[in-house]
Design an enzyme around this catalytic site. Structure first.
Site, PDB file in Angstrom:
ATOM      1  N   GLY A  27       1.025  -1.261  -0.011  1.00  0.00           N
ATOM      2  CA  GLY A  27      -0.043   0.112   0.117  1.00  0.00           C
ATOM      3  C   GLY A  27       0.898   1.171  -0.028  1.00  0.00           C
ATOM      4  N   ASN A  29       1.827   3.082  -2.525  1.00  0.00           N
ATOM      5  CA  ASN A  29       1.226   4.146  -3.466  1.00  0.00           C
ATOM      6  C   ASN A  29      -0.169   4.732  -2.787  1.00  0.00           C
ATOM      7  OD1 ASN A  29       2.285   4.448  -6.253  1.00  0.00           O
ATOM      8  ND2 ASN A  29       2.584   2.427  -5.694  1.00  0.00           N
ATOM      9  N   ARG A  80     -15.004 -15.377 -10.084  1.00  0.00           N
ATOM     10  CA  ARG A  80     -14.618 -13.994  -9.952  1.00  0.00           C
ATOM     11  C   ARG A  80     -15.673 -13.094 -10.016  1.00  0.00           C
ATOM     12  NH1 ARG A  80     -11.297 -11.128 -15.026  1.00  0.00           N
ATOM     13  NH2 ARG A  80     -13.002 -11.708 -15.963  1.00  0.00           N
ATOM     14  N   LEU A 108      -9.651  -6.965 -13.207  1.00  0.00           N
ATOM     15  CA  LEU A 108     -11.204  -6.781 -13.219  1.00  0.00           C
ATOM     16  C   LEU A 108     -11.736  -7.426 -14.365  1.00  0.00           C
ATOM     17  CD1 LEU A 108     -10.852  -3.487 -11.047  1.00  0.00           C
ATOM     18  CD2 LEU A 108     -11.737  -6.013 -10.111  1.00  0.00           C
ATOM     19  N   ASN A 122      -5.387   3.411 -12.331  1.00  0.00           N
ATOM     20  CA  ASN A 122      -4.303   2.490 -12.201  1.00  0.00           C
ATOM     21  C   ASN A 122      -2.891   2.942 -12.379  1.00  0.00           C
ATOM     22  OD1 ASN A 122      -3.451  -0.175 -11.322  1.00  0.00           O
ATOM     23  ND2 ASN A 122      -2.953  -0.581 -13.470  1.00  0.00           N
ATOM     24  N   HIS A 124       0.738   1.387 -13.138  1.00  0.00           N
ATOM     25  CA  HIS A 124       1.603   0.350 -13.886  1.00  0.00           C
ATOM     26  C   HIS A 124       2.963   0.537 -13.935  1.00  0.00           C
ATOM     27  CE1 HIS A 124       2.011  -3.274 -16.218  1.00  0.00           C
ATOM     28  NE2 HIS A 124       2.954  -2.695 -17.071  1.00  0.00           N
ATOM     29  N   THR A 156      -9.612   0.485 -18.594  1.00  0.00           N
ATOM     30  CA  THR A 156     -10.643  -0.291 -19.374  1.00  0.00           C
ATOM     31  C   THR A 156     -10.746  -1.470 -19.397  1.00  0.00           C
ATOM     32  OG1 THR A 156      -8.866  -0.140 -21.341  1.00  0.00           O
ATOM     33  CG2 THR A 156     -10.371   1.851 -20.916  1.00  0.00           C
TER      34      THR A 156
HETATM   35  C1  GRF Z   1       3.941  -1.036  -7.162  1.00  0.00           C
HETATM   36  O1  GRF Z   1       5.011  -1.061  -8.226  1.00  0.00           O
HETATM   37  C2  GRF Z   1       2.825  -0.703  -8.156  1.00  0.00           C
HETATM   38  O2  GRF Z   1       3.596  -0.042  -9.472  1.00  0.00           O
HETATM   39  C3  GRF Z   1       2.476  -1.921  -8.667  1.00  0.00           C
HETATM   40  O3  GRF Z   1       2.289  -2.657  -7.334  1.00  0.00           O
HETATM   41  C4  GRF Z   1       3.426  -2.329  -6.754  1.00  0.00           C
HETATM   42  C5  GRF Z   1       3.372  -2.211  -5.358  1.00  0.00           C
HETATM   43  O4  GRF Z   1       2.563  -1.021  -4.994  1.00  0.00           O
HETATM   44  N1  GRF Z   1       0.907  -1.914  -9.125  1.00  0.00           N
HETATM   45  P1  GRF Z   1       2.364  -0.737  -3.333  1.00  0.00           P
HETATM   46  O5  GRF Z   1       3.503  -0.555  -2.669  1.00  0.00           O
HETATM   47  O6  GRF Z   1       1.320  -1.543  -2.995  1.00  0.00           O
HETATM   48  O7  GRF Z   1       1.534   0.616  -3.661  1.00  0.00           O
END
Ligand code: GRF
Length: 212
Positions: A27, A29, A80, A108, A122, A124, A156
């Site tokens: 987490g 980000n 799912r 998703l 998102n 990436h 998308t």
């Molecule tokens: C990050 O490298 C992000 O780009 C990818 O997941 C990784 C871990 O992210 N989507 P976080 O520390 O859980 O935010």
């Protein structure tokens, strides 16, 4: 018209953009996004939802006073649809305007995504459209790329293919490993995602390009 209870529950003043953040792990980000949504920022976090009950991000969100929820993906096996129905049920009460996927490790379905068209972001860890999917750091090195980076995009139905809202670039250095690339890229992600969300929440969808 938003249910008063959800407004009262989350304490977000009217007129601010309500953001739910979906995570699966550390987490980092999510923390960067939550920390950015203060003062004159047009958005506020209303929920951090994890697909893993053991995600460290849950404790980090709680420590910042953000409501949390868990929908354990393991409990649904191959179902799912059931998993996504549970996600929607956990999200609906806080009535978010925007969903940010931040280290959320599940693809998703088109049906779920269609319900959030133009409202789900998102991040990436590659310079899209290069290296969609997983193991991007390994693939950058295997491909002999001279630069790497991260991309924030609208989600998308097609994996990692939505309209790009922002990119940030870093050089690939001699001796780089997947681990050193990931370590140098993560702080750059923490700058890009909040900057893009602030613009997006303010109605500016022009792509933002940062140098890492
Ligand atoms: C990050 O490298 C992000 O780009 C990818 O997941 C990784 C871990 O992210 N989507 P976080 O520390 O859980 O935010």
């Amino acid at each position: 018209m938003r249910a008063a209870s959800s407004e009262a529950a989350s304490g977000v003043p009217r007129g601010l953009v309500r953001v739910a953040i979906l995570i699966s792990g550390a987490g980092s980000n999510m923390v960067a996004l939550v920390r950015s949504m203060t003062g004159d920022h047009p958005a506020r976090p209303v929920l951090v939802l994890s697909s893993d009950p053991g995600a460290a991000g849950l404790g980090r969100a709680a420590a910042m006073g953000i409501p949390t929820a868990v929908v354990d993906r393991r409990g649904f096996g191959a179902d799912r649809k059931g998993f996504e129905a549970a996600l929607e049920a956990a999200i609906a009460p806080v009535a978010p305007d925007v969903i940010c996927l931040a280290g959320f490790m599940h693809v998703l379905s088109p049906g779920f995504v269609a319900g959030w068209t133009g409202r789900m972001l998102n991040i990436h860890p590659s310079l899209l459209p290069r290296h969609r999917g997983l193991r991007t750091h390994d693939r950058v090195l295997a491909g002999g790329d001279t630069e790497h980076g991260c991309t924030v995009h609208l989600v998308t139905a097609a994996l990692d293919e939505g309209p790009i809202l922002g990119t940030a670039r870093i050089p690939v250095l001699p001796g780089d490993t997947p681990e050193s690339l990931a370590a140098r890229l993560l702080p750059v992600e923490h700058r890009l995602y909040p900057a893009v969300l602030r613009r997006f929440a303010g109605g500016d969808h022009e792509p933002l390009h940062l140098e890492g």
